[in-house]
Design an enzyme around this catalytic site. Structure first.
Site: not given
Ligand code: UDP
Length: 333
Positions: A124, A148, A152
Protein backbone atom coordinates in the site's frame (compact mmCIF):
# COMPACT_ATOMS: atom_id res chain seq x y z
CA UNK A 1 -0.02 -21.19 -15.26
CA UNK A 2 -1.87 -21.94 -12.02
CA UNK A 3 -2.14 -19.02 -9.61
CA UNK A 4 -3.11 -19.19 -5.96
CA UNK A 5 -5.05 -16.10 -4.89
CA UNK A 6 -5.28 -15.53 -1.13
CA UNK A 7 -8.13 -13.25 -0.09
CA UNK A 8 -9.83 -14.28 -3.32
CA UNK A 9 -13.35 -13.21 -2.39
CA UNK A 10 -12.29 -9.77 -1.18
CA UNK A 11 -12.72 -6.52 -3.09
CA UNK A 12 -9.44 -6.50 -5.00
CA UNK A 13 -8.97 -10.28 -5.00
CA UNK A 14 -12.30 -10.92 -6.70
CA UNK A 15 -11.70 -8.36 -9.46
CA UNK A 16 -8.24 -9.81 -10.01
CA UNK A 17 -9.65 -13.33 -10.36
CA UNK A 18 -11.89 -12.08 -13.19
CA UNK A 19 -8.88 -10.65 -15.02
CA UNK A 20 -6.75 -13.74 -14.37
CA UNK A 21 -9.40 -15.93 -15.95
CA UNK A 22 -9.83 -13.42 -18.83
CA UNK A 23 -6.10 -13.74 -19.45
CA UNK A 24 -6.12 -17.54 -19.49
CA UNK A 25 -4.69 -18.26 -16.03
CA UNK A 26 -5.95 -21.13 -13.90
CA UNK A 27 -7.03 -19.90 -10.49
CA UNK A 28 -7.12 -21.47 -7.05
CA UNK A 29 -8.65 -19.11 -4.50
CA UNK A 30 -8.68 -19.19 -0.71
CA UNK A 31 -10.47 -16.97 1.80
CA UNK A 32 -11.88 -17.31 5.31
CA UNK A 33 -14.75 -14.87 4.62
CA UNK A 34 -13.66 -12.71 7.54
CA UNK A 35 -14.34 -9.63 5.39
CA UNK A 36 -16.18 -11.02 2.36
CA UNK A 37 -19.11 -13.25 1.51
CA UNK A 38 -19.47 -16.67 -0.12
CA UNK A 39 -21.90 -15.18 -2.66
CA UNK A 40 -18.89 -13.58 -4.38
CA UNK A 41 -18.06 -17.07 -5.67
CA UNK A 42 -21.44 -17.23 -7.44
CA UNK A 43 -20.87 -13.77 -8.89
CA UNK A 44 -17.44 -14.82 -10.14
CA UNK A 45 -19.01 -17.82 -11.83
CA UNK A 46 -21.65 -15.63 -13.43
CA UNK A 47 -19.03 -13.23 -14.82
CA UNK A 48 -16.39 -15.72 -15.93
CA UNK A 49 -18.57 -18.74 -16.76
CA UNK A 50 -16.25 -20.84 -14.59
CA UNK A 51 -16.66 -22.41 -11.19
CA UNK A 52 -13.81 -21.14 -9.04
CA UNK A 53 -11.55 -23.74 -7.48
CA UNK A 54 -11.98 -22.48 -3.91
CA UNK A 55 -10.90 -23.48 -0.40
CA UNK A 56 -12.41 -21.85 2.68
CA UNK A 57 -9.48 -21.39 5.02
CA UNK A 58 -7.49 -18.98 7.10
CA UNK A 59 -4.02 -18.56 5.58
CA UNK A 60 -2.57 -18.85 9.12
CA UNK A 61 -3.78 -22.49 9.13
CA UNK A 62 -0.69 -24.24 7.80
CA UNK A 63 -2.18 -27.71 7.50
CA UNK A 64 -5.11 -26.52 5.42
CA UNK A 65 -2.85 -24.38 3.26
CA UNK A 66 -0.51 -27.33 2.68
CA UNK A 67 -3.45 -29.32 1.38
CA UNK A 68 -4.09 -26.65 -1.27
CA UNK A 69 -0.50 -26.94 -2.47
CA UNK A 70 -0.63 -30.74 -2.36
CA UNK A 71 -3.82 -30.88 -4.41
CA UNK A 72 -2.78 -28.23 -6.94
CA UNK A 73 0.45 -27.61 -8.77
CA UNK A 74 0.74 -23.92 -7.88
CA UNK A 75 3.08 -21.86 -10.09
CA UNK A 76 2.66 -18.46 -8.47
CA UNK A 77 0.81 -16.74 -5.63
CA UNK A 78 -0.96 -13.40 -5.38
CA UNK A 79 -1.25 -12.59 -1.69
CA UNK A 80 -4.16 -10.27 -0.87
CA UNK A 81 -5.39 -11.79 2.38
CA UNK A 82 -5.06 -9.49 5.36
CA UNK A 83 -6.85 -7.10 7.66
CA UNK A 84 -6.97 -3.60 6.22
CA UNK A 85 -8.85 -1.13 8.41
CA UNK A 86 -6.51 1.60 9.60
CA UNK A 87 -8.61 2.72 12.59
CA UNK A 88 -9.21 -0.82 13.80
CA UNK A 89 -5.48 -1.52 13.58
CA UNK A 90 -4.82 1.36 15.99
CA UNK A 91 -7.29 -0.16 18.45
CA UNK A 92 -6.22 -3.77 18.00
CA UNK A 93 -2.56 -3.68 16.96
CA UNK A 94 -1.78 -7.22 18.12
CA UNK A 95 -4.66 -8.64 16.13
CA UNK A 96 -3.24 -6.91 13.03
CA UNK A 97 0.34 -8.00 13.62
CA UNK A 98 -0.72 -11.55 14.44
CA UNK A 99 -2.97 -11.98 11.45
CA UNK A 100 -1.11 -10.12 8.69
CA UNK A 101 2.38 -11.31 9.63
CA UNK A 102 1.43 -14.85 10.66
CA UNK A 103 -0.53 -15.47 7.45
CA UNK A 104 2.31 -14.19 5.29
CA UNK A 105 4.99 -16.19 7.11
CA UNK A 106 2.84 -19.32 6.95
CA UNK A 107 2.25 -18.79 3.24
CA UNK A 108 5.97 -18.25 2.58
CA UNK A 109 6.87 -21.38 4.57
CA UNK A 110 4.43 -23.51 2.60
CA UNK A 111 5.57 -21.96 -0.69
CA UNK A 112 9.14 -22.83 0.26
CA UNK A 113 8.17 -26.41 1.09
CA UNK A 114 6.59 -26.81 -2.33
CA UNK A 115 9.33 -24.80 -4.06
CA UNK A 116 6.98 -22.12 -5.31
CA UNK A 117 9.12 -19.03 -5.80
CA UNK A 118 6.85 -16.50 -7.48
CA UNK A 119 4.74 -14.09 -5.46
CA UNK A 120 2.93 -10.82 -6.01
CA UNK A 121 2.21 -8.99 -2.77
CA UNK A 122 -0.53 -6.43 -2.02
CA UNK A 123 1.22 -3.54 -0.37
CA UNK A 124 0.00 0.00 0.00
CA UNK A 125 1.02 3.61 -0.55
CA UNK A 126 0.61 3.88 3.22
CA UNK A 127 4.26 2.70 3.44
CA UNK A 128 5.26 6.19 2.24
CA UNK A 129 3.89 7.79 5.43
CA UNK A 130 3.67 11.57 4.96
CA UNK A 131 5.59 11.93 1.68
CA UNK A 132 8.34 14.52 1.38
CA UNK A 133 8.01 14.80 -2.40
CA UNK A 134 5.16 14.48 -4.87
CA UNK A 135 4.51 12.58 -7.03
CA UNK A 136 5.79 9.68 -4.93
CA UNK A 137 8.51 7.50 -6.43
CA UNK A 138 9.17 3.92 -5.31
CA UNK A 139 12.52 5.10 -3.95
CA UNK A 140 10.88 7.54 -1.50
CA UNK A 141 11.57 7.23 2.21
CA UNK A 142 9.36 4.64 3.92
CA UNK A 143 7.53 5.10 7.21
CA UNK A 144 4.14 4.34 8.65
CA UNK A 145 1.63 6.04 10.88
CA UNK A 146 -0.45 3.07 12.08
CA UNK A 147 -0.17 -0.69 12.75
CA UNK A 148 -1.89 -1.62 9.48
CA UNK A 149 0.75 0.30 7.53
CA UNK A 150 3.48 -1.22 9.68
CA UNK A 151 2.31 -4.74 8.80
CA UNK A 152 2.67 -3.86 5.10
CA UNK A 153 6.13 -2.44 5.64
CA UNK A 154 7.26 -5.41 7.76
CA UNK A 155 6.01 -7.84 5.14
CA UNK A 156 7.93 -5.96 2.45
CA UNK A 157 11.00 -6.46 4.66
CA UNK A 158 10.29 -10.17 5.17
CA UNK A 159 9.97 -10.66 1.42
CA UNK A 160 13.25 -8.87 0.88
CA UNK A 161 15.03 -11.14 3.37
CA UNK A 162 13.50 -14.21 1.76
CA UNK A 163 14.84 -13.05 -1.60
CA UNK A 164 18.29 -12.36 -0.13
CA UNK A 165 18.34 -15.89 1.28
CA UNK A 166 17.46 -17.40 -2.10
CA UNK A 167 17.88 -15.50 -5.34
CA UNK A 168 15.60 -17.88 -7.23
CA UNK A 169 12.56 -15.98 -5.97
CA UNK A 170 10.58 -13.62 -8.21
CA UNK A 171 8.75 -11.08 -6.08
CA UNK A 172 6.66 -8.10 -7.11
CA UNK A 173 5.50 -5.75 -4.38
CA UNK A 174 2.60 -3.63 -5.54
CA UNK A 175 1.93 -0.43 -3.62
CA UNK A 176 -1.71 0.46 -4.18
CA UNK A 177 -2.91 4.02 -4.04
CA UNK A 178 -6.68 4.42 -3.50
CA UNK A 179 -8.67 1.64 -5.23
CA UNK A 180 -12.28 2.55 -6.01
CA UNK A 181 -15.03 1.53 -8.42
CA UNK A 182 -16.49 -1.84 -9.27
CA UNK A 183 -17.05 -4.36 -12.03
CA UNK A 184 -19.34 -2.84 -14.70
CA UNK A 185 -21.78 -5.76 -14.34
CA UNK A 186 -22.64 -4.54 -10.85
CA UNK A 187 -21.96 -8.06 -9.56
CA UNK A 188 -18.68 -7.32 -7.77
CA UNK A 189 -17.69 -4.28 -5.77
CA UNK A 190 -16.61 -2.98 -2.41
CA UNK A 191 -18.97 -4.09 0.34
CA UNK A 192 -17.43 -3.23 3.72
CA UNK A 193 -19.05 -4.42 6.92
CA UNK A 194 -20.50 -1.65 9.10
CA UNK A 195 -19.78 2.04 8.66
CA UNK A 196 -17.13 2.50 5.97
CA UNK A 197 -13.79 4.13 6.79
CA UNK A 198 -12.82 4.96 3.23
CA UNK A 199 -14.15 7.85 1.24
CA UNK A 200 -15.78 6.15 -1.75
CA UNK A 201 -17.81 3.49 0.10
CA UNK A 202 -18.93 6.24 2.49
CA UNK A 203 -20.06 8.49 -0.38
CA UNK A 204 -21.92 5.56 -1.89
CA UNK A 205 -23.84 4.94 1.35
CA UNK A 206 -24.73 8.63 1.65
CA UNK A 207 -25.95 8.73 -1.97
CA UNK A 208 -28.01 5.63 -1.23
CA UNK A 209 -29.45 7.32 1.87
CA UNK A 210 -28.05 4.70 4.23
CA UNK A 211 -26.06 7.44 5.97
CA UNK A 212 -27.24 11.04 6.40
CA UNK A 213 -24.19 12.93 5.18
CA UNK A 214 -20.49 12.66 4.45
CA UNK A 215 -18.09 14.14 6.97
CA UNK A 216 -15.25 15.79 5.11
CA UNK A 217 -12.25 15.45 7.37
CA UNK A 218 -10.73 18.92 7.19
CA UNK A 219 -10.86 21.72 4.62
CA UNK A 220 -7.78 23.57 5.81
CA UNK A 221 -5.07 21.40 4.30
CA UNK A 222 -2.42 22.90 2.08
CA UNK A 223 -4.18 21.71 -1.10
CA UNK A 224 -5.99 23.66 -3.87
CA UNK A 225 -9.41 23.51 -2.15
CA UNK A 226 -8.26 22.65 1.38
CA UNK A 227 -9.49 19.03 1.33
CA UNK A 228 -7.24 15.96 1.13
CA UNK A 229 -5.91 14.89 -2.27
CA UNK A 230 -5.51 11.21 -3.21
CA UNK A 231 -4.71 9.10 -6.25
CA UNK A 232 -7.91 7.12 -6.89
CA UNK A 233 -7.51 4.14 -9.19
CA UNK A 234 -10.22 1.97 -10.74
CA UNK A 235 -10.13 -1.52 -9.22
CA UNK A 236 -10.06 -3.08 -12.71
CA UNK A 237 -6.90 -1.14 -13.57
CA UNK A 238 -5.46 -2.35 -10.29
CA UNK A 239 -6.42 -5.95 -11.11
CA UNK A 240 -4.74 -5.60 -14.51
CA UNK A 241 -1.61 -4.36 -12.76
CA UNK A 242 -1.41 -7.79 -11.09
CA UNK A 243 -1.59 -9.53 -14.45
CA UNK A 244 1.30 -7.40 -15.74
CA UNK A 245 3.31 -8.07 -12.57
CA UNK A 246 2.67 -11.80 -12.88
CA UNK A 247 3.81 -11.82 -16.51
CA UNK A 248 6.94 -9.97 -15.46
CA UNK A 249 7.89 -12.18 -12.50
CA UNK A 250 7.28 -15.27 -14.58
CA UNK A 251 10.25 -14.23 -16.72
CA UNK A 252 12.53 -12.45 -14.21
CA UNK A 253 13.83 -13.42 -10.80
CA UNK A 254 14.42 -10.63 -8.28
CA UNK A 255 12.40 -8.42 -5.95
CA UNK A 256 10.96 -5.10 -7.00
CA UNK A 257 8.42 -2.48 -5.93
CA UNK A 258 5.81 -0.76 -8.09
CA UNK A 259 3.31 2.02 -7.51
CA UNK A 260 -0.14 1.24 -8.84
CA UNK A 261 -1.95 4.54 -9.23
CA UNK A 262 -3.00 6.89 -12.01
CA UNK A 263 -0.56 9.68 -11.14
CA UNK A 264 -3.50 12.08 -10.90
CA UNK A 265 -4.71 13.45 -7.56
CA UNK A 266 -8.30 14.45 -6.77
CA UNK A 267 -9.55 16.25 -3.67
CA UNK A 268 -12.42 15.06 -1.49
CA UNK A 269 -14.60 17.88 -2.86
CA UNK A 270 -13.72 16.93 -6.44
CA UNK A 271 -14.69 13.33 -5.71
CA UNK A 272 -17.99 14.39 -4.19
CA UNK A 273 -18.91 16.62 -7.13
CA UNK A 274 -17.81 14.07 -9.75
CA UNK A 275 -19.93 11.46 -7.97
CA UNK A 276 -23.06 13.61 -7.82
CA UNK A 277 -22.73 14.96 -11.36
CA UNK A 278 -22.11 11.61 -13.02
CA UNK A 279 -24.72 9.70 -11.01
CA UNK A 280 -27.19 12.58 -10.74
CA UNK A 281 -27.61 12.03 -7.03
CA UNK A 282 -27.17 14.30 -4.02
CA UNK A 283 -24.23 13.73 -1.66
CA UNK A 284 -24.83 16.03 1.33
CA UNK A 285 -21.69 16.75 3.33
CA UNK A 286 -20.46 18.63 6.35
CA UNK A 287 -16.97 19.86 7.08
CA UNK A 288 -15.63 17.99 10.11
CA UNK A 289 -12.32 18.16 11.97
CA UNK A 290 -9.24 16.56 10.42
CA UNK A 291 -8.91 12.80 10.94
CA UNK A 292 -5.90 11.85 13.01
CA UNK A 293 -3.01 10.48 10.97
CA UNK A 294 -4.32 11.85 7.65
CA UNK A 295 -1.96 13.56 5.23
CA UNK A 296 -2.72 16.42 2.82
CA UNK A 297 -1.71 14.89 -0.49
CA UNK A 298 -0.68 11.54 -1.88
CA UNK A 299 -0.30 10.61 -5.55
CA UNK A 300 1.95 8.28 -7.46
CA UNK A 301 4.79 8.62 -9.88
CA UNK A 302 3.72 5.82 -12.21
CA UNK A 303 6.77 5.82 -14.49
CA UNK A 304 8.25 2.58 -13.20
CA UNK A 305 5.14 0.43 -13.63
CA UNK A 306 4.78 1.85 -17.14
CA UNK A 307 8.38 1.20 -18.10
CA UNK A 308 9.01 -2.13 -16.41
CA UNK A 309 5.59 -3.78 -16.27
CA UNK A 310 4.19 -2.11 -19.37
CA UNK A 311 1.08 -1.26 -17.38
CA UNK A 312 -0.85 1.93 -16.89
CA UNK A 313 -4.28 2.85 -15.61
CA UNK A 314 -6.81 3.70 -18.32
CA UNK A 315 -10.16 4.04 -16.54
CA UNK A 316 -11.48 7.57 -16.01
CA UNK A 317 -12.81 9.21 -12.86
CA UNK A 318 -16.25 9.01 -14.42
CA UNK A 319 -15.98 5.22 -14.73
CA UNK A 320 -14.81 4.99 -11.13
CA UNK A 321 -17.74 6.90 -9.63
CA UNK A 322 -20.30 5.43 -12.02
CA UNK A 323 -19.37 1.81 -11.37
CA UNK A 324 -19.15 2.38 -7.60
CA UNK A 325 -22.74 3.65 -7.50
CA UNK A 326 -23.98 1.06 -9.99
CA UNK A 327 -22.80 -1.68 -7.62
CA UNK A 328 -24.87 -0.39 -4.71
CA UNK A 329 -27.93 0.32 -6.86
CA UNK A 330 -27.83 -3.24 -8.22
CA UNK A 331 -27.33 -4.75 -4.77
CA UNK A 332 -29.97 -2.98 -2.67
CA UNK A 333 -30.41 -4.85 0.58
N1 UDP B 1 -12.28 11.24 3.88
C1 UDP B 1 -13.28 12.08 4.30
N2 UDP B 1 -14.38 11.51 4.87
C2 UDP B 1 -14.55 10.18 5.05
C3 UDP B 1 -13.52 9.33 4.60
C4 UDP B 1 -12.39 9.89 4.03
O1 UDP B 1 -13.19 13.31 4.17
O2 UDP B 1 -15.58 9.75 5.58
C5 UDP B 1 -11.08 11.81 3.23
C6 UDP B 1 -9.78 11.53 3.96
O3 UDP B 1 -9.54 12.54 4.93
C7 UDP B 1 -8.76 11.56 2.82
C8 UDP B 1 -9.57 11.01 1.63
O4 UDP B 1 -10.94 11.20 1.97
O5 UDP B 1 -8.37 12.88 2.51
C9 UDP B 1 -9.32 9.52 1.36
O6 UDP B 1 -9.52 8.79 2.55
P1 UDP B 1 -9.53 7.20 2.58
O7 UDP B 1 -9.77 6.77 3.99
O8 UDP B 1 -10.49 6.70 1.54
O9 UDP B 1 -8.08 6.80 2.08
P2 UDP B 1 -6.62 7.13 2.70
O10 UDP B 1 -6.76 8.17 3.74
O11 UDP B 1 -6.17 5.83 3.23
O12 UDP B 1 -5.82 7.60 1.55
Amino acid sequence: MKVLVTGGTGYIGSHTIVELINHGYEVVAVDDFSNSKPIVLDKLKEITGQKINFYELDVCDKEKLRRVFKENKIDAVIHFAGYKAVGESVEKPLMYYRNNLDSTITLLEVMDEFEVRKIVFSSSATVYGDPEELPIKETAKLSTTNPYGSTKLFIEGILKDVYISNNNYSIAILRYFNPVGAHPSGLLGEDPNGIPNNLMPYIVKVANKELPHLNIFGNDYDTPDGTGVRDYIHVIDLALGHISALEYIDKHTGIDYYNLGTGQGYSVLEMVSAFSEVNKVAVPYEIAPRREGDIAMCYADTTKAKQVLNWEATHSLQEMVESAYNFVVKNQK
